[in-house]
Design a protein around this motif. Structure first.
Motif, PDB file in Angstrom:
ATOM      1  N   PRO A  10      16.489   2.459   0.844  1.00 10.52           N
ATOM      2  CA  PRO A  10      16.889   2.331  -0.563  1.00 10.52           C
ATOM      3  C   PRO A  10      17.575   3.586  -1.099  1.00 10.52           C
ATOM      4  CG  PRO A  10      14.519   2.659  -0.403  1.00 10.52           C
ATOM      5  CD  PRO A  10      15.032   2.536   1.005  1.00 10.52           C
ATOM      6  N   SER A  11      18.568   3.335  -1.950  1.00  8.77           N
ATOM      7  CA  SER A  11      19.229   4.434  -2.675  1.00  8.77           C
ATOM      8  C   SER A  11      19.072   4.144  -4.157  1.00  8.77           C
ATOM      9  CB  SER A  11      20.710   4.493  -2.303  1.00  8.77           C
ATOM     10  OG  SER A  11      21.385   5.355  -3.195  1.00  8.77           O
ATOM     11  N   TYR A  12      18.506   5.095  -4.881  1.00  8.80           N
ATOM     12  CA  TYR A  12      18.245   4.866  -6.300  1.00  8.80           C
ATOM     13  C   TYR A  12      19.240   5.609  -7.186  1.00  8.80           C
ATOM     14  CZ  TYR A  12      13.866   3.094  -4.409  1.00  8.80           C
ATOM     15  OH  TYR A  12      12.926   2.378  -3.707  1.00  8.80           O
ATOM     16  N   ALA A  13      20.383   6.007  -6.585  1.00  2.41           N
ATOM     17  CA  ALA A  13      21.348   6.813  -7.334  1.00  2.41           C
ATOM     18  C   ALA A  13      21.924   6.035  -8.521  1.00  2.41           C
ATOM     19  CB  ALA A  13      22.476   7.252  -6.402  1.00  2.41           C
ATOM     20  N   LYS A  14      22.255   4.745  -8.295  1.00  2.00           N
ATOM     21  CA  LYS A  14      22.888   3.963  -9.355  1.00  2.00           C
ATOM     22  C   LYS A  14      21.872   3.397 -10.341  1.00  2.00           C
ATOM     23  CE  LYS A  14      26.938   2.548  -6.681  1.00  2.00           C
ATOM     24  NZ  LYS A  14      27.665   1.412  -6.078  1.00  2.00           N
ATOM     25  N   GLU A  15      20.681   3.062  -9.840  1.00  2.00           N
ATOM     26  CA  GLU A  15      19.654   2.452 -10.694  1.00  2.00           C
ATOM     27  C   GLU A  15      18.353   3.241 -10.521  1.00  2.00           C
ATOM     28  OE1 GLU A  15      20.933  -2.219 -10.783  1.00  2.00           O
ATOM     29  OE2 GLU A  15      20.013  -1.494  -8.949  1.00  2.00           O
ATOM     30  N   ALA A  16      18.304   4.362 -11.201  1.00  2.00           N
ATOM     31  CA  ALA A  16      17.165   5.275 -11.032  1.00  2.00           C
ATOM     32  C   ALA A  16      15.840   4.612 -11.388  1.00  2.00           C
ATOM     33  CB  ALA A  16      17.381   6.517 -11.891  1.00  2.00           C
ATOM     34  N   TYR A  17      15.868   3.669 -12.330  1.00  2.00           N
ATOM     35  CA  TYR A  17      14.620   3.028 -12.765  1.00  2.00           C
ATOM     36  C   TYR A  17      13.960   2.226 -11.643  1.00  2.00           C
ATOM     37  CZ  TYR A  17      17.526  -1.176 -13.255  1.00  2.00           C
ATOM     38  OH  TYR A  17      18.369  -2.227 -13.021  1.00  2.00           O
ATOM     39  N   MET A  18      14.740   1.818 -10.621  1.00  2.00           N
ATOM     40  CA  MET A  18      14.168   1.035  -9.521  1.00  2.00           C
ATOM     41  C   MET A  18      13.207   1.859  -8.672  1.00  2.00           C
ATOM     42  SD  MET A  18      15.125  -2.172  -9.560  1.00  2.00           S
ATOM     43  CE  MET A  18      14.752  -2.731  -7.901  1.00  2.00           C
ATOM     44  N   ILE A  19      13.267   3.194  -8.792  1.00  2.00           N
ATOM     45  CA  ILE A  19      12.368   4.051  -8.007  1.00  2.00           C
ATOM     46  C   ILE A  19      10.917   3.806  -8.394  1.00  2.00           C
ATOM     47  CG2 ILE A  19      12.270   6.112  -9.502  1.00  2.00           C
ATOM     48  CD1 ILE A  19      12.764   7.742  -6.883  1.00  2.00           C
ATOM     49  N   GLN A  20      10.716   3.275  -9.597  1.00  2.00           N
ATOM     50  CA  GLN A  20       9.340   2.964 -10.038  1.00  2.00           C
ATOM     51  C   GLN A  20       8.696   1.894  -9.164  1.00  2.00           C
ATOM     52  OE1 GLN A  20       9.314   3.021 -14.744  1.00  2.00           O
ATOM     53  NE2 GLN A  20      11.237   2.154 -14.040  1.00  2.00           N
ATOM     54  N   LEU A  21       9.544   1.093  -8.462  1.00  2.00           N
ATOM     55  CA  LEU A  21       9.033   0.029  -7.590  1.00  2.00           C
ATOM     56  C   LEU A  21       8.932   0.486  -6.138  1.00  2.00           C
ATOM     57  CD1 LEU A  21      11.146  -2.839  -9.163  1.00  2.00           C
ATOM     58  CD2 LEU A  21       8.651  -2.645  -9.283  1.00  2.00           C
ATOM     59  N   ASN A  22       9.117   1.786  -5.907  1.00  2.00           N
ATOM     60  CA  ASN A  22       9.083   2.296  -4.536  1.00  2.00           C
ATOM     61  C   ASN A  22       7.745   2.076  -3.831  1.00  2.00           C
ATOM     62  OD1 ASN A  22      10.814   3.533  -2.573  1.00  2.00           O
ATOM     63  ND2 ASN A  22       9.421   5.287  -2.624  1.00  2.00           N
ATOM     64  N   PRO A  23       6.598   2.034  -4.539  1.00  2.00           N
ATOM     65  CA  PRO A  23       5.343   1.724  -3.836  1.00  2.00           C
ATOM     66  C   PRO A  23       5.406   0.402  -3.061  1.00  2.00           C
ATOM     67  CG  PRO A  23       4.880   2.555  -6.028  1.00  2.00           C
ATOM     68  CD  PRO A  23       6.369   2.409  -5.944  1.00  2.00           C
ATOM     69  N   PHE A  24       6.126  -0.570  -3.603  1.00  2.00           N
ATOM     70  CA  PHE A  24       6.280  -1.861  -2.901  1.00  2.00           C
ATOM     71  C   PHE A  24       6.976  -1.637  -1.559  1.00  2.00           C
ATOM     72  CE2 PHE A  24       9.180  -5.425  -1.921  1.00  2.00           C
ATOM     73  CZ  PHE A  24       8.250  -6.428  -1.710  1.00  2.00           C
ATOM     74  N   VAL A  25       8.020  -0.785  -1.573  1.00  2.00           N
ATOM     75  CA  VAL A  25       8.766  -0.492  -0.340  1.00  2.00           C
ATOM     76  C   VAL A  25       7.866   0.245   0.649  1.00  2.00           C
ATOM     77  CG1 VAL A  25      10.732   0.767   0.632  1.00  2.00           C
ATOM     78  CG2 VAL A  25      10.983  -0.458  -1.543  1.00  2.00           C
ATOM     79  N   GLU A  26       7.181   1.279   0.182  1.00  2.00           N
ATOM     80  CA  GLU A  26       6.353   2.097   1.069  1.00  2.00           C
ATOM     81  C   GLU A  26       5.200   1.294   1.673  1.00  2.00           C
ATOM     82  OE1 GLU A  26       7.023   5.128   2.128  1.00  2.00           O
ATOM     83  OE2 GLU A  26       8.869   5.036   0.962  1.00  2.00           O
ATOM     84  N   ASN A  27       4.574   0.464   0.853  1.00  2.00           N
ATOM     85  CA  ASN A  27       3.406  -0.307   1.320  1.00  2.00           C
ATOM     86  C   ASN A  27       3.778  -1.388   2.325  1.00  2.00           C
ATOM     87  OD1 ASN A  27       1.806   1.200  -0.363  1.00  2.00           O
ATOM     88  ND2 ASN A  27       1.813  -0.309  -2.032  1.00  2.00           N
ATOM     89  N   ASN A  28       5.048  -1.841   2.287  1.00  2.00           N
ATOM     90  CA  ASN A  28       5.423  -2.983   3.133  1.00  2.00           C
ATOM     91  C   ASN A  28       6.416  -2.631   4.232  1.00  2.00           C
ATOM     92  OD1 ASN A  28       4.068  -5.437   1.900  1.00  2.00           O
ATOM     93  ND2 ASN A  28       5.079  -4.591   0.093  1.00  2.00           N
ATOM     94  N   LYS A  29       6.746  -1.327   4.352  1.00  2.00           N
ATOM     95  CA  LYS A  29       7.781  -0.925   5.313  1.00  2.00           C
ATOM     96  C   LYS A  29       7.408  -1.340   6.742  1.00  2.00           C
ATOM     97  CE  LYS A  29       9.540   3.132   4.595  1.00  2.00           C
ATOM     98  NZ  LYS A  29       9.652   4.617   4.573  1.00  2.00           N
ATOM     99  N   ALA A  30       6.182  -1.031   7.158  1.00  2.00           N
ATOM    100  CA  ALA A  30       5.759  -1.359   8.523  1.00  2.00           C
ATOM    101  C   ALA A  30       5.718  -2.870   8.721  1.00  2.00           C
ATOM    102  CB  ALA A  30       4.381  -0.760   8.800  1.00  2.00           C
ATOM    103  N   ARG A  31       5.239  -3.575   7.709  1.00  2.00           N
ATOM    104  CA  ARG A  31       5.126  -5.041   7.802  1.00  2.00           C
ATOM    105  C   ARG A  31       6.502  -5.702   7.959  1.00  2.00           C
ATOM    106  NH1 ARG A  31       2.649  -8.243   2.749  1.00  2.00           N
ATOM    107  NH2 ARG A  31       0.680  -7.326   3.414  1.00  2.00           N
ATOM    108  N   ILE A  32       7.492  -5.245   7.154  1.00  2.00           N
ATOM    109  CA  ILE A  32       8.814  -5.867   7.216  1.00  2.00           C
ATOM    110  C   ILE A  32       9.513  -5.541   8.531  1.00  2.00           C
ATOM    111  CG2 ILE A  32      10.231  -4.064   6.122  1.00  2.00           C
ATOM    112  CD1 ILE A  32      10.499  -7.832   5.480  1.00  2.00           C
ATOM    113  N   ASN A  33       9.315  -4.305   9.044  1.00  2.00           N
ATOM    114  CA  ASN A  33       9.916  -3.955  10.336  1.00  2.00           C
ATOM    115  C   ASN A  33       9.333  -4.813  11.458  1.00  2.00           C
ATOM    116  OD1 ASN A  33      11.431  -2.093   9.027  1.00  2.00           O
ATOM    117  ND2 ASN A  33      10.679  -0.304  10.131  1.00  2.00           N
ATOM    118  N   GLN A  34       8.047  -5.075  11.371  1.00  2.00           N
ATOM    119  CA  GLN A  34       7.403  -5.944  12.363  1.00  2.00           C
ATOM    120  C   GLN A  34       7.980  -7.351  12.291  1.00  2.00           C
ATOM    121  OE1 GLN A  34       4.870  -5.052  14.728  1.00  2.00           O
ATOM    122  NE2 GLN A  34       5.626  -7.006  15.501  1.00  2.00           N
ATOM    123  N   PHE A  35       8.149  -7.844  11.062  1.00  4.69           N
ATOM    124  CA  PHE A  35       8.718  -9.185  10.862  1.00  4.69           C
ATOM    125  C   PHE A  35      10.140  -9.263  11.420  1.00  4.69           C
ATOM    126  CE2 PHE A  35      11.531 -11.748   8.064  1.00  4.69           C
ATOM    127  CZ  PHE A  35      11.058 -13.012   8.393  1.00  4.69           C
TER     128      PHE A  35
END
Length: 770
Positions: free
Chosen positions: A379-404
């Motif tokens: 993810p790049s949050y340069a254009k939409e900085a407010y989306m960084i607030q949802l980064n926990p979703f990315v971090e918590n599911n990174k391993a799961r999505i890579n496995q999928f």
């Protein structure tokens, strides 16, 4: 048989290299049993229904693709009309895009037909030619070529041979794309002919079926909550907050000025308090979408998974140092960016929902798609900085999505299956595609344009066929662009009359093996054709042969006599033995029947699923047609007015020219009013949002009137009052301009009308009325 091996890639030779060739023949005879057209049992009837349904889906998918192209073209042309920037001759060109195709017309002469039959068989069975051509054409030419490739040449979307040949073509295209890539970050992301190909592939029947089964329920349950606002952009939240305060109190406190910067909005404690629970809810919703997608892995179409597998394999070869995370980001770029997310963001375009979702759910779906994309990509949050607030979703599911994404790639190859399919194809009496004249001529012209790259050697088959065909004919006008049935065959391949003899010549299978397999196959056919025999166990093979030989059906009699003789021969050869009741064959026939029984259950389930897909595709077709009807009405209106404005112009005052013929418009007559209740319009999705209190909606109705062609009046009435509460004058131009600008809603103060659905309603209500 050499060219078959070449067209099936180097890996296809594995069939004759395997240790146990008898397994291949068992599979081949099993394939033949599954496709037995002479059988008339429940399986055969269910298979026929399924084949017919798949054929209708394939044909309808092609029609939709063509209509979508027309709508895209007309979108851009109508935009010019709206801005009064189109000349009269261009208007005529647009009018021709709306003409219906005439079915009558001259056929191709027999010599020409045979030449095209040879050419298109070569293109279909040797996908490398189309793969090279797709890389050579421009972005402007790719859609026309894709129509021919995806929906005509390989248009039978559920037939394994055509699907596997198409995927072989994808393999070549992707390999070349990786070979010429200059940097990792740009791979498969730019809008190129290759990325357009991949997107178009996902729009075929199997992809649409998957999206509907996996996403429709989840999206529909979300959009039911029309008032659920989950906006997290601090600037938008701040604006909505001050607007609400001003609406409630009539004034704004000095500490809440308008027009603040994003930083000031984000620092406001009240904005933060509004956003915090929304973040939690968004992550919960995104999690539910993610789980649904992960749990659906077994239903992801084979072709989609196989393309993911190629992306992983090619990336590892081209970039051996690439991390698993980087590789998964490329796979996710295809699976999510090209396949899943477009359906999440615009579910109405995929017919997953009825009508355009309301404003708030629409925004929520966009945020969910962004979250899924950020999860699949770095993810790049340069254009939409407010989306960084949802980064926990990315971090918590990174391993799961890579496995999928890695699991998506775990599918077998199809080369052995493809070689058998190619044999089966050569043994068929007729291979045929339905193709339009312009598809023939356009493909011919593109091949001719690039022949020196595609076939530099004048001894190669493609060069020979194109030299014989000569120059490509010019494209015919739309109304003359008929579809023809083109039989396909190769002049360099001899059709296989006896499949088993041909296969014996290619391998070490003995005559005894062939005799055994054929006898087993006939017993399966007889049991399927003799209803009372199908349920009896153990199977009495001699009794079944005798029974068939003594029926009144001539075909069964011949098969019964033949299989009795075959059983005798096999016993003399010591392959089977009557003393154990032919136990080996009895066991294998039972297994084949059990296999066919399981197939019947799968066929019935698949038919039910595809019936829903077919309905969805037909609904989308109706939507596209209504869009074209809108363009027809608008174009006629523009041309009438431009004729009036030109006064002395050729064609005369008020004369409409259509297809070179002049017609005087009928004298305008007021049509309507036609009355619709609030409940009717809400049910049909025409009212997208309503500010009318629930207890008063029963007293509200709308009158629709058309004083002149292309002009409408929508009047909102309250029962018992003579005058309308509100009236709006509307021209078809206005609606089309809103569609062109991406405006989804029409504001009538008390209600918001869905622009697309309103346009459809007006066309349906006033079309053909006088």
């Amino acid at each position: 048989m050499s060219s078959i091996r070449e067209s099936s890639l180097a890996g296809s030779s594995r069939l004759t290299q395997r240790n146990t060739q008898r397994q291949s023949f068992t599979a081949l005879y099993s394939m033949a049993a599954e496709q037995d057209v002479d059988a008339d049992d429940e399986l055969a009837r269910a298979q026929k229904r399924l084949r017919d349904l798949k054929s209708r889906i394939s044909a309808q998918s092609k029609k939709n693709f063509v209509l979508e192209r027309d709508v895209r073209y007309l979108d851009s042309r109508i935009a010019l009309l709206i801005q009064n920037r189109m000349a009269a001759d261009e208007q005529q060109e647009v009018a021709q895009h709306l003409e219906d195709v005439e079915q009558e017309g001259g056929d191709l002469d027999e010599k020409r037909l045979n030449q095209y039959a040879n050419l298109f068989f070569l293109l279909q069975s040797e996908p490398r030619h189309i793969a090279s051509l797709c890389r050579l054409v421009s972005l402007a030419e790719i859609d026309t070529l894709l129509q021919t490739v995806m929906f005509t040449l390989y248009g039978n979307q559920y037939e394994s041979r055509e699907e596997h040949l198409l995927l072989t073509m994808f393999q070549s295209v992707l390999a070349a794309q990786f070979e010429t890539a200059t940097e990792f970050g740009s791979l498969l992301r730019a809008n190129t002919p290759v990325s357009r190909m991949m997107t178009t592939y996902t729009r075929r029947g199997p992809g649409q079926s998957y999206l509907k089964s996996v996403l429709a329920e989840r999206i529909n349950s979300l959009i039911e909550h029309k008032d659920l606002n989950l906006e997290i952009n601090p600037l938008k939240v701040y604006e909505q907050m001050v607007q609400q305060i001003e609406s409630d109190t009539g004034t704004l406190p000095p500490e809440l000025p308008r027009g603040v910067s994003p930083e000031v909005a984000a620092a406001n404690p009240d904005v933060q308090a509004i956003i915090a629970p929304r973040l939690t809810m968004l992550m919960e919703i995104a999690n539910s979408f993610l789980l649904t997608i992960i749990d659906s892995i077994e239903t992801v179409p084979y072709g989609i998974r196989w393309i993911c597998k190629q992306i992983r394999s090619l990336t590892k070869r081209k970039y051996p140092e690439a991390s698993d995370y980087a590789i998964c980001s490329l796979i996710g770029g295809f699976f999510f960016l090209r396949f899943i997310n477009p359906a999440v963001v615009t579910p109405q375009a995929y017919m997953l929902v009825d009508g355009v979702p309301a404003k708030h759910p629409r925004r929520t779906l966009t945020l969910i798609a962004k979250m899924l994309q950020n999860l699949a990509n770095k993810p790049s949050y340069a254009k939409e900085a407010y989306m960084i607030q949802l980064n926990p979703f990315v971090e918590n599911n990174k391993a799961r999505i890579n496995q999928f994404l890695n699991n998506l790639c775990e599918v077998g190859d199809f080369y052995d299956q493809l070689e058998m399919d190619q044999y089966m194809a050569l043994s068929k009496k007729e291979l045929m595609i339905e193709i339009t004249l312009n598809e023939l001529y356009n493909t011919h012209a593109l091949l001719q344009q690039h022949i020196d790259i595609l076939s530099p050697n004048d001894k190669q088959h493609l060069r020979i066929l194109l030299d014989e065909l000569g120059s490509a004919p010019p494209l015919v006008p739309r109304k003359e662009n008929r579809a023809i049935n083109l039989p396909m065959y190769s002049r360099w391949e001899t059709p296989i009359q006896d499949l088993t003899t041909a296969l014996m010549a290619e391998s070490n299978i003995t005559q005894n093996d062939i005799l055994y397999m054929e006898a087993k196959s006939i017993f399966v056919q007889l049991i399927r054709s003799l209803p009372s025999a199908s349920g009896k166990r153990p199977i009495d093979l001699p009794a079944i042969a005798e029974r068939a030989a003594t029926t009144k059906d001539a075909v069964l009699v011949r098969k019964g006599i033949k299989v009795k003789e075959m059983l005798r021969e096999l016993e003399e050869l010591h392959v089977v033995d009557h003393r154990d009741d032919y136990a080996l064959m009895q066991e294998e026939v039972s297994a084949e029947l059990a296999h066919l029984g399981n197939i019947r259950e799968k066929v019935v389930l698949e038919t039910r699923s595809l019936e829903a897909v077919y309905k969805t595709i037909c609904d989308h077709n109706n939507y596209l047609r209504s869009q074209l009807e809108s363009y027809k009405a608008y174009l006629a209106n523009v041309r009438i007015n431009s004729s009036k404005d030109s006064k002395g112009a050729s064609g005369g005052v008020g004369v409409v020219t259509v297809g070179g013929k002049e017609k005087k418009p009928a004298k305008s007559q007021v049509l309507g009013p036609y009355r619709f209740t609030h409940a009717q319009l809400e049910k049909e999705g025409i009212i997208a949002e309503s500010n009318v209190p629930e207890n008063r909606r029963g007293n509200i109705y709308f009158n629709f009137t058309s004083p002149t062609p292309g002009t409408f009046i929508i009047a909102l009435h309250y029962k018992g009052r003579e005058k309308a509460i509100l009236e709006m004058d509307l021209k078809i131009d206005d609606l089309l301009e809103k569609q062109n600008d991406g405006v989804k809603l029409l504001d009538l103060e008390y209600v918001q009308l869905n622009v697309d659905k309103t346009t459809q309603l007006l066309q349906k209500t006033f079309r053909g009325r006088k």
